[in-house]
Motif scaffolding. Structure first.
Motif, short mmCIF file in Angstrom:
data_model
loop_
_atom_site.label_atom_id
_atom_site.label_comp_id
_atom_site.label_asym_id
_atom_site.label_seq_id
_atom_site.Cartn_x
_atom_site.Cartn_y
_atom_site.Cartn_z
N PRO A 37 0.82 -1.22 0.00
CA PRO A 37 0.00 0.00 0.00
C PRO A 37 0.86 1.27 0.00
CG PRO A 37 -0.04 -1.02 2.16
CD PRO A 37 0.76 -1.93 1.27
N LYS A 38 0.24 2.40 -0.29
CA LYS A 38 0.96 3.67 -0.35
C LYS A 38 1.39 4.17 1.02
CE LYS A 38 -0.64 5.37 -4.72
NZ LYS A 38 -1.00 6.53 -5.49
N ASN A 39 0.65 3.85 2.05
CA ASN A 39 0.98 4.29 3.40
C ASN A 39 2.13 3.42 3.93
OD1 ASN A 39 1.00 4.36 6.33
ND2 ASN A 39 -0.96 5.43 6.19
N LYS A 40 3.31 4.04 4.14
CA LYS A 40 4.51 3.28 4.49
C LYS A 40 4.39 2.56 5.83
CE LYS A 40 9.48 3.53 4.70
NZ LYS A 40 10.67 4.34 4.51
N SER A 41 3.85 3.21 6.84
CA SER A 41 3.73 2.55 8.15
C SER A 41 2.74 1.39 8.09
CB SER A 41 3.35 3.56 9.23
OG SER A 41 2.12 4.17 8.94
N GLU A 42 1.66 1.55 7.36
CA GLU A 42 0.69 0.44 7.19
C GLU A 42 1.35 -0.71 6.43
OE1 GLU A 42 -3.40 -0.52 4.73
OE2 GLU A 42 -2.97 1.56 5.25
N ALA A 43 2.11 -0.37 5.40
CA ALA A 43 2.79 -1.39 4.61
C ALA A 43 3.76 -2.19 5.46
CB ALA A 43 3.51 -0.74 3.43
N GLN A 44 4.56 -1.51 6.26
CA GLN A 44 5.52 -2.20 7.13
C GLN A 44 4.81 -3.08 8.14
OE1 GLN A 44 7.84 1.00 8.74
NE2 GLN A 44 9.32 0.93 7.07
N PHE A 45 3.75 -2.57 8.74
CA PHE A 45 2.98 -3.33 9.73
C PHE A 45 2.44 -4.61 9.12
CE2 PHE A 45 -1.15 -4.24 11.72
CZ PHE A 45 -0.74 -4.47 13.01
N GLN A 46 1.80 -4.50 7.95
CA GLN A 46 1.22 -5.67 7.29
C GLN A 46 2.30 -6.63 6.81
OE1 GLN A 46 -1.28 -4.06 4.22
NE2 GLN A 46 -2.98 -3.73 5.61
N PHE A 47 3.41 -6.09 6.29
CA PHE A 47 4.48 -6.94 5.79
C PHE A 47 5.12 -7.75 6.92
CE2 PHE A 47 9.02 -7.41 4.47
CZ PHE A 47 8.81 -8.33 3.46
N PHE A 48 5.39 -7.11 8.05
CA PHE A 48 5.98 -7.85 9.17
C PHE A 48 5.01 -8.88 9.74
CE2 PHE A 48 9.07 -4.22 9.55
CZ PHE A 48 10.17 -4.97 9.17
N ASN A 49 3.72 -8.59 9.72
CA ASN A 49 2.72 -9.59 10.12
C ASN A 49 2.76 -10.77 9.16
OD1 ASN A 49 -0.52 -10.29 9.47
ND2 ASN A 49 0.14 -10.51 11.58
N SER A 72 11.33 -1.27 -0.98
CA SER A 72 11.93 -1.23 0.35
C SER A 72 11.90 -2.54 1.15
CB SER A 72 11.31 -0.10 1.18
OG SER A 72 9.94 -0.30 1.35
N PRO A 73 11.05 -3.53 0.87
CA PRO A 73 11.05 -4.75 1.69
C PRO A 73 12.41 -5.45 1.79
CG PRO A 73 9.06 -4.69 0.42
CD PRO A 73 9.90 -3.54 -0.05
N PRO A 74 13.17 -5.61 0.70
CA PRO A 74 14.49 -6.24 0.88
C PRO A 74 15.39 -5.46 1.84
CG PRO A 74 13.89 -6.22 -1.43
CD PRO A 74 12.88 -5.37 -0.71
N LEU A 75 15.30 -4.14 1.80
CA LEU A 75 16.11 -3.32 2.70
C LEU A 75 15.67 -3.50 4.15
CD1 LEU A 75 16.17 -0.06 0.55
CD2 LEU A 75 17.93 -1.82 0.70
N MET A 76 14.37 -3.70 4.35
CA MET A 76 13.84 -3.88 5.70
C MET A 76 14.33 -5.21 6.30
SD MET A 76 9.98 -2.55 4.86
CE MET A 76 9.24 -3.37 6.21
N LEU A 77 14.65 -6.16 5.46
CA LEU A 77 15.03 -7.50 5.93
C LEU A 77 16.53 -7.71 6.03
CD1 LEU A 77 12.45 -9.58 3.88
CD2 LEU A 77 12.32 -8.91 6.27
N THR A 78 17.34 -6.72 5.70
CA THR A 78 18.79 -6.91 5.70
C THR A 78 19.34 -7.31 7.06
OG1 THR A 78 19.13 -4.54 5.99
CG2 THR A 78 19.24 -5.38 3.74
N ASN A 79 18.73 -6.90 8.13
CA ASN A 79 19.20 -7.28 9.46
C ASN A 79 18.89 -8.75 9.79
OD1 ASN A 79 20.18 -4.74 9.96
ND2 ASN A 79 18.29 -4.04 10.93
N TRP A 80 17.94 -9.34 9.09
CA TRP A 80 17.51 -10.71 9.39
C TRP A 80 18.06 -11.74 8.44
CZ3 TRP A 80 11.64 -9.41 10.04
CH2 TRP A 80 11.48 -8.60 11.16
#
Length: 81
Positions: A37-49, A72-80
């Motif tokens: 989705p366009k809303n970044k915080s909503e997207a991150q919340f749903q993606f991590f769920n 941005s999802p691959p960048l969000m997962l670089t720590n994991w």
């Protein structure tokens, strides 16, 4: 408010449209298509769920507009990873 929509067609394809998912809901899924989705915080919340409940063998396709941060999802997962 529950927005779950469950459809089963002739090819045994299940479609869910919901804010959150559970392990029970996707226990037999081997492929998931996630619309970013366009809303970044909503997207991150749903993606991590989603990744918290999906099994390791599940293939996840992420689709969306470039302007929404769909890359941005691959960048969000670089720590994991």
């Amino acid at each position: 408010m529950n927005f779950k929509k469950h459809i089963k067609n002739r090819k045994n394809i299940y479609i869910y449209n919901n804010l959150l998912i559970s392990k029970e809901m996707i226990k037999n899924c081997n492929t998931i298509i996630f619309y970013w989705p366009k809303n970044k915080s909503e997207a991150q919340f749903q993606f991590f769920n989603l990744i918290a409940n999906a099994s390791i063998q599940t293939t996840i396709f992420i689709v969306g507009e470039n302007s929404s941060g769909v890359k941005s999802p691959p960048l969000m997962l670089t720590n994991w990873i």
